[in-house]
Design a protein around this motif. Sequence first.
Motif, PDB file in Angstrom:
ATOM      1  N   ASP A  31     -14.588  17.057 -10.306  1.00  0.00           N
ATOM      2  CA  ASP A  31     -15.837  16.305 -10.449  1.00  0.00           C
ATOM      3  C   ASP A  31     -17.043  17.226 -10.304  1.00  0.00           C
ATOM      4  O   ASP A  31     -17.986  17.170 -11.104  1.00  0.00           O
ATOM      5  CB  ASP A  31     -15.906  15.197  -9.394  1.00  0.00           C
ATOM      6  N   HIS A  58     -17.927  13.492   0.757  1.00  0.00           N
ATOM      7  CA  HIS A  58     -17.589  12.841  -0.515  1.00  0.00           C
ATOM      8  C   HIS A  58     -16.103  13.062  -0.789  1.00  0.00           C
ATOM      9  O   HIS A  58     -15.712  13.684  -1.784  1.00  0.00           O
ATOM     10  CB  HIS A  58     -18.461  13.392  -1.637  1.00  0.00           C
ATOM     11  N   LEU A  61     -14.389  12.505  -4.190  1.00  0.00           N
ATOM     12  CA  LEU A  61     -14.682  13.394  -5.310  1.00  0.00           C
ATOM     13  C   LEU A  61     -13.894  14.682  -5.148  1.00  0.00           C
ATOM     14  O   LEU A  61     -13.616  15.120  -4.029  1.00  0.00           O
ATOM     15  CB  LEU A  61     -16.177  13.718  -5.374  1.00  0.00           C
ATOM     16  N   LYS A 197     -17.186  18.353 -14.162  1.00  0.00           N
ATOM     17  CA  LYS A 197     -18.072  17.358 -14.756  1.00  0.00           C
ATOM     18  C   LYS A 197     -19.540  17.647 -14.473  1.00  0.00           C
ATOM     19  O   LYS A 197     -20.411  17.230 -15.232  1.00  0.00           O
ATOM     20  CB  LYS A 197     -17.693  15.971 -14.229  1.00  0.00           C
ATOM     21  N   ARG A 507     -24.846  11.469  -3.267  1.00  0.00           N
ATOM     22  CA  ARG A 507     -23.838  10.713  -4.020  1.00  0.00           C
ATOM     23  C   ARG A 507     -24.460  10.099  -5.262  1.00  0.00           C
ATOM     24  O   ARG A 507     -23.847  10.088  -6.343  1.00  0.00           O
ATOM     25  CB  ARG A 507     -23.215   9.643  -3.136  1.00  0.00           C
ATOM     26  N   ALA A 508     -25.670   9.607  -5.136  1.00  0.00           N
ATOM     27  CA  ALA A 508     -26.346   9.042  -6.303  1.00  0.00           C
ATOM     28  C   ALA A 508     -26.599  10.122  -7.358  1.00  0.00           C
ATOM     29  O   ALA A 508     -26.474   9.871  -8.566  1.00  0.00           O
ATOM     30  CB  ALA A 508     -27.663   8.399  -5.873  1.00  0.00           C
ATOM     31  N   TYR A 510     -24.774  12.866  -7.863  1.00  0.00           N
ATOM     32  CA  TYR A 510     -23.498  13.187  -8.498  1.00  0.00           C
ATOM     33  C   TYR A 510     -23.075  12.082  -9.475  1.00  0.00           C
ATOM     34  O   TYR A 510     -22.675  12.371 -10.614  1.00  0.00           O
ATOM     35  CB  TYR A 510     -22.425  13.388  -7.435  1.00  0.00           C
ATOM     36  N   ASP A 511     -23.164  10.849  -9.049  1.00  0.00           N
ATOM     37  CA  ASP A 511     -22.737   9.754  -9.923  1.00  0.00           C
ATOM     38  C   ASP A 511     -23.547   9.739 -11.218  1.00  0.00           C
ATOM     39  O   ASP A 511     -22.987   9.525 -12.308  1.00  0.00           O
ATOM     40  CB  ASP A 511     -22.897   8.414  -9.197  1.00  0.00           C
ATOM     41  N   GLU A 512     -24.844   9.956 -11.105  1.00  0.00           N
ATOM     42  CA  GLU A 512     -25.702   9.946 -12.293  1.00  0.00           C
ATOM     43  C   GLU A 512     -25.292  11.024 -13.288  1.00  0.00           C
ATOM     44  O   GLU A 512     -25.189  10.767 -14.502  1.00  0.00           O
ATOM     45  CB  GLU A 512     -27.160  10.152 -11.882  1.00  0.00           C
ATOM     46  N   ILE A 514     -22.415  12.944 -13.369  1.00  0.00           N
ATOM     47  CA  ILE A 514     -21.023  12.877 -13.817  1.00  0.00           C
ATOM     48  C   ILE A 514     -20.889  11.915 -14.987  1.00  0.00           C
ATOM     49  O   ILE A 514     -20.079  12.119 -15.900  1.00  0.00           O
ATOM     50  CB  ILE A 514     -20.103  12.467 -12.637  1.00  0.00           C
ATOM     51  N   ALA A 515     -21.696  10.864 -14.992  1.00  0.00           N
ATOM     52  CA  ALA A 515     -21.622   9.848 -16.046  1.00  0.00           C
ATOM     53  C   ALA A 515     -22.273  10.293 -17.351  1.00  0.00           C
ATOM     54  O   ALA A 515     -22.112   9.619 -18.381  1.00  0.00           O
ATOM     55  CB  ALA A 515     -22.276   8.554 -15.558  1.00  0.00           C
TER      56      ALA A 515
END
Length: 538
Positions: A31, A58, A61, A197, A507-508, A510-512, A514-515
């Motif tokens: 990730d 995390h 991940l 990612k 975390r926000a 990374y999520d943004e 990675i997507a």
Amino acid sequence: MRHSVERGGMSAAQSTSKPPLPEGDAAPLADVCLLMEGSYPYVAGGVSTWTHDLIKSHADLTFHIVALVADRNTRKLAYELPGNVTGLTHVYLQDPAPGWRWMPGIKGFLAAMEHPLRRLQQGGGLAEVADVARLIHKSRGRAGRRILLNSEESFHMVVRMCRAALPDASFLEYFWGSRALMSGLFATMLAPMPRCKIYHAVSTGYAGLFAARAVLETGRPAVLTEHGIYTNERRIEILMAEWLFEGADTSLALDKKKRDLRDLWLDTFASYSKACYDACDKIFTLYGGNQEFQRRQGADPAKLKVVPNGIDYDGYSKVKREEANRPPTIALIGRVVPIKDVKTYIRAAGILREDIPDVKAMILGPLEEDPGYVEECKTIVKHLGLEDTVIFAGRVKLTDWLGRVDAIALTSVSEAQPLVILEAGASGVPSVATDVGSCSELLLGRPDEDPPLGAGGAITPLASPLDTARELRALLLDRPWREKCGEAIAKRVARYYDKVEIDRIYRAIYDEHIAKPDRPTLFDPNFRGTVHYQTGID
């Protein structure tokens, strides 16, 4: 910013018995790829501890670590890698991959390489990194140290570059200085690229250069967290470096007229920073003051965001105070290296002892990084007769000591947002710190602090043993003042620097990213240039 004490990691003398992790594209898709230069997982310290905690926070991940280190010497882990680290790639900055001894078209290859190399030594950026990446990609497996650094053709290239960049410099000094810089560049560009990612650089420099290459070659996004400003820290080191010869300028002119070898180094690292800033989607730093330096280096203001350090407030706030049967105690927590200016701390302890004869001045941190400097510090201790006052305790577990310390001293000439002030502050221990980085807002209050919480200690000028001793004396001799400062810094840490909130922010992030969908790479026909690519604007 790094300071080395134990925070639950492994001792530097220990290593894990687990089998080696896979490297490069042999590792599974991760990730997050963390790009670490001269720190995690082999060197304990503030940045390394931040990284270790980030990975553990995390756990769902997967992470791949790219460790950029000097050479191929065997290293022992300073931390036991968490189970969600699935790969560990090494980049040996002083020893790029060897490659072939010769390849067809070597003269044309190096002639094409010469222009971007010149530009990178004089203030280039992402476009020049892209040019180098293209050329090396076309010759991957063939181009390496033997051709790029050791061939006759590369020697002639360096001669031309010296004449163009520093015509009045000693060629011998230019040759070795430029070779060291190009070795790091080529090692970074030749290293295997792990599949991830998102790529997360934890400094500019060679780590930032790797991030720029990753964006260009993989089409995946990158972000940067800059604790201290890399170029500023390198500037301090370069100006202090005795080994880096500066041509003898014996004139009395106020303005330096000619560019010298130190300028070459500084301009090269500025180029790498600019390339990293341009390649990254977001650029994070620990406090607002750093952003001015980033803008000066060419960072897009729209990408900049402050995300401060976070510490385990709940854990540090539970440290029990030990007041009985001990002398007044101060501590410097960190590596014994010049940038920490431990000598000023020692001299301050000598002044402080005149008013508080039984004071103990602890130095809590490893002694192995710069043995020569350690010996100089011990010589000062002996010269001042402070053997019973100044104690080199070495690497310690910080929570075992904070309850026995009345005040922390930080005499560094460069810091970003020192974890030690936050950790000590969460334990109710005030600090006296030099006016570097964010120390002032940590101790005296943030611009957005409402309501104001009061002073959590004091700020002093650089290299001032007298001011440092004066402020430490005030804390040690005035218990109500010390307790008031301890309460203020503890409240400030709880309000702004609790790691729980910082973990949520990352975390926000990374999520943004990675997507995000893949972007065109440097080698795709529809790749439309570095400016469009790095901004992602259609």
